[in-house]
Design an enzyme around this catalytic site. Structure first.
Site, mmCIF file in Angstrom:
data_model
loop_
_atom_site.group_PDB
_atom_site.id
_atom_site.type_symbol
_atom_site.label_atom_id
_atom_site.label_comp_id
_atom_site.label_asym_id
_atom_site.label_seq_id
_atom_site.Cartn_x
_atom_site.Cartn_y
_atom_site.Cartn_z
ATOM 1 N N ARG A 120 0.844 -1.194 0.000
ATOM 2 C CA ARG A 120 0.000 0.000 0.000
ATOM 3 C C ARG A 120 0.879 1.244 0.000
ATOM 4 N NH1 ARG A 120 -3.655 -2.159 -1.796
ATOM 5 N NH2 ARG A 120 -5.719 -2.495 -0.946
ATOM 6 N N HIS A 129 -0.733 1.045 -9.642
ATOM 7 C CA HIS A 129 -1.494 0.191 -8.716
ATOM 8 C C HIS A 129 -2.211 -0.932 -9.478
ATOM 9 C CE1 HIS A 129 -3.865 0.037 -4.678
ATOM 10 N NE2 HIS A 129 -3.841 -1.161 -5.257
HETATM 11 P P1 NDP Z 1 -2.716 -11.263 4.309
HETATM 12 O O1 NDP Z 1 -3.671 -10.704 5.299
HETATM 13 O O2 NDP Z 1 -2.871 -12.671 3.881
HETATM 14 O O3 NDP Z 1 -1.219 -11.085 4.857
HETATM 15 C C1 NDP Z 1 -0.784 -9.934 5.495
HETATM 16 C C2 NDP Z 1 0.613 -10.195 6.041
HETATM 17 O O4 NDP Z 1 1.093 -8.967 6.597
HETATM 18 C C3 NDP Z 1 0.625 -11.237 7.177
HETATM 19 O O5 NDP Z 1 1.730 -12.053 7.067
HETATM 20 C C4 NDP Z 1 0.715 -10.371 8.430
HETATM 21 O O6 NDP Z 1 1.366 -10.991 9.527
HETATM 22 C C5 NDP Z 1 1.584 -9.241 7.917
HETATM 23 N N1 NDP Z 1 1.436 -8.069 8.778
HETATM 24 C C6 NDP Z 1 0.320 -7.345 9.044
HETATM 25 N N2 NDP Z 1 0.579 -6.376 9.931
HETATM 26 C C7 NDP Z 1 1.884 -6.505 10.253
HETATM 27 C C8 NDP Z 1 2.740 -5.817 11.145
HETATM 28 N N3 NDP Z 1 2.317 -4.801 11.903
HETATM 29 N N4 NDP Z 1 4.017 -6.221 11.232
HETATM 30 C C9 NDP Z 1 4.468 -7.263 10.481
HETATM 31 N N5 NDP Z 1 3.713 -7.968 9.625
HETATM 32 C C10 NDP Z 1 2.430 -7.591 9.522
HETATM 33 O O7 NDP Z 1 -2.772 -10.287 3.051
HETATM 34 P P2 NDP Z 1 -2.412 -10.609 1.531
HETATM 35 O O8 NDP Z 1 -1.103 -11.304 1.473
HETATM 36 O O9 NDP Z 1 -3.558 -11.221 0.839
HETATM 37 O O10 NDP Z 1 -2.297 -9.112 0.967
HETATM 38 C C11 NDP Z 1 -1.367 -8.211 1.506
HETATM 39 C C12 NDP Z 1 -1.638 -6.800 1.030
HETATM 40 O O11 NDP Z 1 -1.285 -6.666 -0.335
HETATM 41 C C13 NDP Z 1 -3.096 -6.342 1.060
HETATM 42 O O12 NDP Z 1 -3.502 -5.960 2.365
HETATM 43 C C14 NDP Z 1 -3.065 -5.154 0.122
HETATM 44 O O13 NDP Z 1 -2.742 -3.978 0.839
HETATM 45 C C15 NDP Z 1 -1.930 -5.493 -0.836
HETATM 46 N N6 NDP Z 1 -2.411 -5.751 -2.193
HETATM 47 C C16 NDP Z 1 -2.001 -4.908 -3.191
HETATM 48 C C17 NDP Z 1 -2.412 -5.129 -4.479
HETATM 49 C C18 NDP Z 1 -1.944 -4.262 -5.585
HETATM 50 O O14 NDP Z 1 -2.460 -4.356 -6.698
HETATM 51 N N7 NDP Z 1 -0.928 -3.436 -5.364
HETATM 52 C C19 NDP Z 1 -3.318 -6.237 -4.823
HETATM 53 C C20 NDP Z 1 -3.654 -7.067 -3.707
HETATM 54 C C21 NDP Z 1 -3.222 -6.811 -2.436
HETATM 55 P P3 NDP Z 1 0.746 -12.305 10.229
HETATM 56 O O15 NDP Z 1 0.918 -13.416 9.210
HETATM 57 O O16 NDP Z 1 1.592 -12.484 11.417
HETATM 58 O O17 NDP Z 1 -0.702 -11.994 10.506
HETATM 59 C C1 OXD Z 2 -6.225 -5.007 -3.531
HETATM 60 C C2 OXD Z 2 -5.694 -4.036 -4.481
HETATM 61 O O1 OXD Z 2 -6.203 -4.766 -2.322
HETATM 62 O O2 OXD Z 2 -5.930 -4.174 -5.704
HETATM 63 O O3 OXD Z 2 -6.686 -6.079 -3.994
HETATM 64 O O4 OXD Z 2 -4.997 -3.123 -4.071
#
Ligand code: NDP
Ligand code: OXD
Length: 317
Positions: free
Chosen positions: A232, A280
């Site tokens: 993000r 994005h």
């Molecule tokens: P998940 O919820 O499956 O994974 C999130 C990961 O982030 C977990 O491993 C979690 O840790 C870790 N995390 C969260 N908070 C913290 C913290 N404070 N410190 C350390 N680690 C942390 O999400 P996804 O993998 O499905 O997606 C991740 C992100 O990718 C989405 O939230 C979105 O913002 C972004 N995204 C962007 C896209 C784009 O087009 N650019 C498309 C899709 C997603 P833990 O495992 O310990 O809970």
């Molecule tokens: C998502 C994105 O969160 O596209 O899926 O950013």
């Protein structure tokens, strides 16, 4: 009998493809689009949303569930009047595959110095540079969730040394894992290419700042550190990324996300020679792939089964 109705509340993407696909697949269920849906507000049970206007979903008094049309939910949680219904996010093989493609593409782009060879081509310059094998290069993934773990599998196949950082402890075959604040510095010190797949939460906001970027490993096989942020935009401090590139803490950056999107034309990021920008779209949400995913969730919910991929509002993801 009509099924319980859906409202689509979409900003920042063209809603027409979503509307057509929902109408095509929703059977006898009415599909309304915000704000026209307000006329049928009482009949709406499900909201399918991307960046809805703050307060929009509060206008539907009988909401039973909210579906984010992307993997992230920060666009919903920023609404102080968001109804208390459960929030499910997208987890989908197509979206995951797209993100893994993006991560592999950009890791290899930095690893194989594609930007350097592009510049050389423009200068008609035929010059080879030292190329370390992937097995000597450390890639660190911040965020070991659905997307981080899938990307890891693809990077593992290429042979990179892999580190991972998450909030809670993880055990992933072939990956040196770290967690929490206590594990962060050690993770960074062993990471040459930093791939960020974290959600935006109060804890992760502005985490990609100059102090953090200076802790990356610069004296590894690649001879510099690289940043890839597809998580993000609110994770990153734009000015600090430029400062890190200019002072040498970073040798290059791939940025798919920005604190303000679209990235304003006057932003210096557009013109920086060491930054690669995408709009994005590292893992875009595609109606033809995802509408059925949401409708399956609704069917499951109406059969009395639990929704999948429900987020924890307190954690923010
Ligand atoms: P998940 O919820 O499956 O994974 C999130 C990961 O982030 C977990 O491993 C979690 O840790 C870790 N995390 C969260 N908070 C913290 C913290 N404070 N410190 C350390 N680690 C942390 O999400 P996804 O993998 O499905 O997606 C991740 C992100 O990718 C989405 O939230 C979105 O913002 C972004 N995204 C962007 C896209 C784009 O087009 N650019 C498309 C899709 C997603 P833990 O495992 O310990 O809970
Ligand atoms: C998502 C994105 O969160 O596209 O899926 O950013």
């Amino acid at each position: 009998m009509r099924g319980q109705a859906i409202v689509l509340a979409i900003n920042g993407w063209d809603p027409r493809g979503w509307e057509q696909r929902f109408r095509a697949l929703a059977g006898n269920r009415a599909v309304h689009v915000f704000p026209d849906a307000l006329q049928a507000a009482d009949s709406i049970a499900y909201a399918c949303a991307w960046k809805p206007d703050p307060g929009a979903l509060a206008k539907f008094p009988n909401l039973k569930a909210i579906f984010s049309l992307g993997a992230g939910v920060d666009h919903l949680l920023r609404d102080p009047r968001l109804p208390q219904a459960p929030i499910a996010r997208i987890v989908d093989p197509g979206l995951t595959q797209r993100m893994t493609e993006y991560v592999v593409l950009h890791v290899l782009m930095h690893h194989r110095r594609v930007r350097l060879y592009d510049a050389q081509q423009r200068a008609c310059l035929w010059r080879d540079h030292d190329q370390p094998p992937a097995t000597d290069v450390s890639v660190g993934i911040m965020g070991l969730g659905v997307l981080g773990q899938d990307a890891i599998e693809a990077l593992k196949r290429i042979g990179f040394k892999l580190n991972g950082w998450s909030r809670t402890e993880k055990n992933i075959d072939g990956v040196q894992t770290f967690h929490g604040a206590a594990g962060l510095d050690l993770f960074l010190a062993q990471t040459e290419i930093l791939v960020v797949l974290l959600p935006h939460t109060p804890e992760t906001e502005r985490i990609l700042n100059l102090a953090l970027l200076r802790k990356l490993k610069r004296n590894g096989a690649l001879g510099g550190a690289y940043l890839i942020n597809a998580g993000r935009g609110m994770l990153q401090v734009n000015d600090d990324i430029v400062a890190a590139l200019d002072e040498g803490a970073l040798a290059g950056a791939s940025l798919d996300v920005f604190p303000i999107e679209p990235l304003p034309k006057e932003s210096p990021l557009w013109r920086h020679s060491k930054i690669t920008i995408t709009p994005h779209n590292s893992a875009s949400s595609v109606p033809r792939e995802l509408v059925q995913n949401v409708l399956d969730q609704i069917a499951r919910f109406e059969r009395g089964e639990p929704l999948q991929n429900v987020i924890d509002r307190k954690l923010g993801y």
